[in-house]
Scaffold this active site. Structure first.
Site, mmCIF file in Angstrom:
data_model
loop_
_atom_site.group_PDB
_atom_site.id
_atom_site.type_symbol
_atom_site.label_atom_id
_atom_site.label_comp_id
_atom_site.label_asym_id
_atom_site.label_seq_id
_atom_site.Cartn_x
_atom_site.Cartn_y
_atom_site.Cartn_z
ATOM 1 N N GLU A 168 62.370 61.438 -8.616
ATOM 2 C CA GLU A 168 63.315 61.158 -7.533
ATOM 3 C C GLU A 168 63.821 59.720 -7.647
ATOM 4 O O GLU A 168 63.043 58.806 -7.854
ATOM 5 C CB GLU A 168 62.616 61.397 -6.178
ATOM 6 C CG GLU A 168 63.529 61.248 -4.997
ATOM 7 C CD GLU A 168 64.849 61.993 -5.199
ATOM 8 O OE1 GLU A 168 64.812 63.218 -5.358
ATOM 9 O OE2 GLU A 168 65.908 61.328 -5.219
ATOM 10 N N LYS A 223 62.102 57.638 -15.435
ATOM 11 C CA LYS A 223 61.906 57.188 -14.045
ATOM 12 C C LYS A 223 61.266 55.800 -14.015
ATOM 13 O O LYS A 223 61.735 54.895 -13.311
ATOM 14 C CB LYS A 223 61.038 58.217 -13.295
ATOM 15 C CG LYS A 223 60.593 57.775 -11.924
ATOM 16 C CD LYS A 223 61.748 57.557 -10.961
ATOM 17 C CE LYS A 223 61.295 56.789 -9.751
ATOM 18 N NZ LYS A 223 62.354 56.456 -8.831
ATOM 19 N N CYS A 279 57.314 50.957 -4.820
ATOM 20 C CA CYS A 279 57.369 51.460 -6.196
ATOM 21 C C CYS A 279 57.610 50.442 -7.306
ATOM 22 O O CYS A 279 57.024 50.584 -8.376
ATOM 23 C CB CYS A 279 58.394 52.574 -6.276
ATOM 24 S SG CYS A 279 57.883 53.973 -5.263
HETATM 25 P P1 NAD Z 1 53.911 58.621 0.789
HETATM 26 O O1 NAD Z 1 52.628 57.897 0.726
HETATM 27 O O2 NAD Z 1 54.925 58.262 1.830
HETATM 28 O O3 NAD Z 1 53.634 60.196 0.944
HETATM 29 C C1 NAD Z 1 52.705 60.893 0.186
HETATM 30 C C2 NAD Z 1 52.051 61.940 1.085
HETATM 31 O O4 NAD Z 1 51.234 62.803 0.278
HETATM 32 C C3 NAD Z 1 51.109 61.362 2.150
HETATM 33 O O5 NAD Z 1 51.557 61.728 3.439
HETATM 34 C C4 NAD Z 1 49.740 61.975 1.812
HETATM 35 O O6 NAD Z 1 48.973 62.295 2.956
HETATM 36 C C5 NAD Z 1 50.136 63.231 1.065
HETATM 37 N N1 NAD Z 1 49.089 63.772 0.191
HETATM 38 C C6 NAD Z 1 48.357 63.126 -0.752
HETATM 39 N N2 NAD Z 1 47.545 63.986 -1.376
HETATM 40 C C7 NAD Z 1 47.738 65.202 -0.829
HETATM 41 C C8 NAD Z 1 47.197 66.496 -1.070
HETATM 42 N N3 NAD Z 1 46.302 66.705 -2.023
HETATM 43 N N4 NAD Z 1 47.620 67.523 -0.297
HETATM 44 C C9 NAD Z 1 48.557 67.342 0.674
HETATM 45 N N5 NAD Z 1 49.111 66.133 0.930
HETATM 46 C C10 NAD Z 1 48.719 65.074 0.187
HETATM 47 O O7 NAD Z 1 54.569 58.484 -0.654
HETATM 48 P P2 NAD Z 1 56.133 58.473 -1.042
HETATM 49 O O8 NAD Z 1 56.731 57.147 -0.763
HETATM 50 O O9 NAD Z 1 56.762 59.699 -0.497
HETATM 51 O O10 NAD Z 1 56.028 58.591 -2.630
HETATM 52 C C11 NAD Z 1 55.606 59.780 -3.248
HETATM 53 C C12 NAD Z 1 55.892 59.670 -4.740
HETATM 54 O O11 NAD Z 1 57.302 59.548 -4.948
HETATM 55 C C13 NAD Z 1 55.263 58.459 -5.416
HETATM 56 O O12 NAD Z 1 54.879 58.822 -6.719
HETATM 57 C C14 NAD Z 1 56.401 57.464 -5.480
HETATM 58 O O13 NAD Z 1 56.255 56.584 -6.579
HETATM 59 C C15 NAD Z 1 57.593 58.363 -5.707
HETATM 60 N N6 NAD Z 1 58.878 57.826 -5.214
HETATM 61 C C16 NAD Z 1 58.944 57.187 -4.022
HETATM 62 C C17 NAD Z 1 60.175 56.733 -3.553
HETATM 63 C C18 NAD Z 1 60.298 56.020 -2.235
HETATM 64 O O14 NAD Z 1 61.402 55.574 -1.941
HETATM 65 N N7 NAD Z 1 59.275 55.912 -1.431
HETATM 66 C C19 NAD Z 1 61.339 56.979 -4.290
HETATM 67 C C20 NAD Z 1 61.229 57.663 -5.499
HETATM 68 C C21 NAD Z 1 59.991 58.082 -5.955
HETATM 69 C C1 UGA Z 2 63.882 51.727 -5.540
HETATM 70 C C2 UGA Z 2 64.989 52.256 -6.459
HETATM 71 O O1 UGA Z 2 66.218 51.617 -6.105
HETATM 72 C C3 UGA Z 2 65.134 53.769 -6.327
HETATM 73 O O2 UGA Z 2 66.079 54.246 -7.262
HETATM 74 C C4 UGA Z 2 63.779 54.420 -6.615
HETATM 75 O O3 UGA Z 2 63.866 55.814 -6.440
HETATM 76 C C5 UGA Z 2 62.746 53.857 -5.666
HETATM 77 O O4 UGA Z 2 62.673 52.412 -5.814
HETATM 78 C C6 UGA Z 2 61.349 54.346 -5.947
HETATM 79 O O5 UGA Z 2 61.061 54.819 -7.035
HETATM 80 O O6 UGA Z 2 60.561 54.179 -5.026
HETATM 81 P P1 UGA Z 2 63.694 51.198 -2.934
HETATM 82 O O7 UGA Z 2 62.410 50.548 -3.333
HETATM 83 O O8 UGA Z 2 63.698 52.152 -1.818
HETATM 84 O O9 UGA Z 2 64.295 51.996 -4.199
HETATM 85 O O10 UGA Z 2 64.759 50.089 -2.578
HETATM 86 P P2 UGA Z 2 65.753 49.156 -3.403
HETATM 87 O O11 UGA Z 2 67.068 49.218 -2.763
HETATM 88 O O12 UGA Z 2 65.691 49.404 -4.854
HETATM 89 O O13 UGA Z 2 65.154 47.725 -3.095
HETATM 90 C C7 UGA Z 2 63.911 47.316 -3.620
HETATM 91 C C8 UGA Z 2 63.699 45.851 -3.302
HETATM 92 O O14 UGA Z 2 64.600 45.042 -4.027
HETATM 93 C C9 UGA Z 2 63.929 45.515 -1.825
HETATM 94 O O15 UGA Z 2 62.953 44.595 -1.398
HETATM 95 C C10 UGA Z 2 65.312 44.894 -1.815
HETATM 96 O O16 UGA Z 2 65.521 44.013 -0.748
HETATM 97 C C11 UGA Z 2 65.298 44.163 -3.139
HETATM 98 N N1 UGA Z 2 66.653 43.922 -3.682
HETATM 99 C C12 UGA Z 2 67.474 44.959 -4.016
HETATM 100 C C13 UGA Z 2 67.089 42.608 -3.848
HETATM 101 O O17 UGA Z 2 66.347 41.635 -3.559
HETATM 102 N N2 UGA Z 2 68.326 42.399 -4.367
HETATM 103 C C14 UGA Z 2 69.163 43.405 -4.717
HETATM 104 O O18 UGA Z 2 70.295 43.111 -5.194
HETATM 105 C C15 UGA Z 2 68.726 44.723 -4.537
#
Ligand code: NAD
Ligand code: UGA
Length: 476
Positions: A168, A223, A279
């Protein structure tokens, strides 16, 4: 033959699982989407009657959940039951950095992913497509496959699996917009029929040309690489901001100049207080670990520098606040505007505010912290120090070596009242609308405004007599 998907189950109702499944349910009314999680509190919030109480704040999300919940979108703790009925299972659980054992501090902790694979192996029925949605180290699919295969070897009747990688790329704060209009959807895998099934779901709203197919390892690595490149841009521009301050250049002008080069591009060139979010750091450290593991120390060092620069940059900001306030903040009131790691989210994971606030508290400052979406309990958890109830409205008498404390403020001007300094750490729109004339009347003089996000027009401050420091401004 391509399996027809009717029932989807997503394990993990977090920042990715919740919004992603809400959009799929909304765009594909013929699908039944079940989002399951072990965390009862989180599920209760997803099922709140009041849509303002969903566990995750994202613009537009509450409206989608309101449209679909109870129709074809369901949230529950019934993990095994929902796995049983699913044709396609998304694994969307947390993958934080390991904090002990082999690879501690760098490698991803895959225990939650592994647990999911075991649950799927035990409870699924018939043919199931397992989709890695979490961000995972390259070759994790191998581990998932071997856990699933073990269940087949163990003679668990009539089960078959395909494993796909579908990372994602959404950003928090714009999750719904990113999901609705993604730059691309990436699907890595071996079985064409499984890739077709997942691609068909996305093609309900994503143009086919944006759905990229790769081998599974390229998808997993792409990713990590995307996040590493994005974070690298931020560390690059933050390093240049320090050079701007030393030389008289202005980082905004430098960003504009280099961003106009179409090969560089203008996005992700805003210097700030250092990148946060759950992340970037963990994914780069994961890349560092993998590089070391595969015998590539120079590659590891190259990427590790991005994270090191980020730490250094956050330290630099707290240090310069202390320096500008005559070398001590002990007993001084500092208004912290913004605790979320960026605007439009309530997420504070790895927020620059955490480190900067901790540094200032250690220096003895009294912090009054405001954030429009982060609550006081979350700040207490992040700072791991109990909130000392409000000093707001009282005059703060500086005393040397007084232990720092903090309070939460619901209101921007309360937070600023009697403060010696204001430090803007998150680019919330509310902070762009502050009446600086009024602020100049309620702060203790000499008063400083530190704008680590470049959201305040200097012309608005200069005429008030307040002192202004801006990130990357050589005229500071
Ligand atoms: P999160 O911590 O918000 O959510 C994960 C959820 O999974 C938790 O609510 C937890 O209770 C649940 N969980 C864990 N083990 C479980 C199990 N065995 N059965 C059922 N539920 C279970 O995490 P997130 O931010 O959603 O991130 C999830 C993944 O997506 C990570 O690998 C992260 O790197 C990736 N990712 C995150 C973002 C972001 O913006 N947060 C964007 C892209 C990718
Ligand atoms: C980032 C990536 O942008 C997503 O594509 C990815 O899916 C995600 O991580 C993930 O894998 O979790 P996110 O962490 O939600 O998304 O937010 P960003 O907008 O990327 O910002 C990350 C950090 O960089 C923030 O603290 C933001 O303030 C900072 N940032 C961003 C800057 O300081 N300058 C910029 O120009 C842009």
């Amino acid at each position: 033959m391509r399996p027809k998907i009717k029932n989807i189950c997503c394990i993990g109702a977090g920042y990715v699982g919740g919004p992603t499944m809400a959009v799929i349910a909304d765009q594909c009314p013929e699908l039944e989407v079940e989002v399951v999680d072990l965390n009862e509190e989180r599920i209760k919030k997803w099922n709140s009657e009041n849509f303002n109480n969903l566990p995750i704040y994202e613009p537009g999300l509450a409206e989608i959940v309101q449209r679909c919940r109870g129709i074809n979108l369901h949230f529950s703790n019934l993990v095994s039951e929902k796995i049983k009925n699913a044709d396609m299972i998304f694994i969307s659980v947390n993958t934080p950095t390991k904090n002990k054992g082999l690879g501690a501090g760098k490698a991803s902790d895959l225990k939650w992913v592994e647990e999911c694979a075991r649950q799927v192996a035990n409870h699924s029925q018939g043919h199931t497509i397992v989709v890695e949605k979490s961000t995972l180290p390259v070759r994790t699919a191998e581990a998932i496959k071997s856990i699933l295969k073990f269940s087949l070897d163990a003679g668990l009747e009539n089960k078959t699996f395909d494993v796909l990688s579908n990372p994602e790329f959404l950003s928090e704060g714009s999750a719904v917009e990113d999901l609705m209009n993604p730059d691309r959807v990436l699907i890595g895998g071996e079985a064409e029929s499984a890739i077709d099934s997942l691609s068909e779901i996305y093609s309900n709203w994503v143009p086919k040309s944006k759905i990229l197919r790769t081998n599974i390892w390229s998808s997993e690595l792409a990713k990590l690489t995307a996040n590493a490149f994005l974070a690298q841009r931020i560390s690059s521009i933050n390093s240049i901001s320090a050079l701007c301050e030393a030389t008289g250049a202005d980082v905004r002008e430098v960003s504009r100049a280099i961003g106009s080069d179409s090969r560089i591009g203008s996005k992700f060139l805003d210097s700030g207080p250092g990148f946060g979010g759950s992340c970037f750091k963990k994914d780069i450290l994961n890349l560092v670990y993998l590089s070391e593991y595969f015998g590539l120390p120079e590659v590891a060092e190259f990427w590790e520098a991005v994270v090191k620069l980020n730490y250094w940059h956050q330290d630099r900001i707290s240090q310069l606040v202390v320096e500008k306030l005559f070398g001590t903040v002990s007993g001084k009131k500092i208004s912290i505007l913004g605790f979320a790691f960026k605007a439009n989210t309530n997420d504070t994971r790895e927020s620059a505010s955490i480190k900067i606030c901790k540094d200032l508290l250690e220096e003895g400052a009294n912090l009054s912290i405001h954030d429009p979406k982060v609550d006081s309990d979350q700040i207490a958890k992040d700072l791991k120090i109990k909130e000392k109830k409000s000093l707001i409205g009282k005059k703060v008498i500086p005393k040397n070596n007084q232990e720092g404390n903090w309070s939460f403020s619901n209101e921007i001007y309360d937070s600023i009242n009697n403060a010696d300094a204001v430090l803007v750490l998150t680019e919330w729109k509310d902070y762009t609308e502050i009446d600086w004339e009024l602020v100049s009347k309620i702060m203790r003089k000499p008063a400083w405004i530190f704008d680590a996000r470049s959201i305040i027009a200097p012309s608005k401050i200069i005429k008030t007599g307040l002192n202004l420091w801006r990130i990357g401004d050589g005229l500071n």
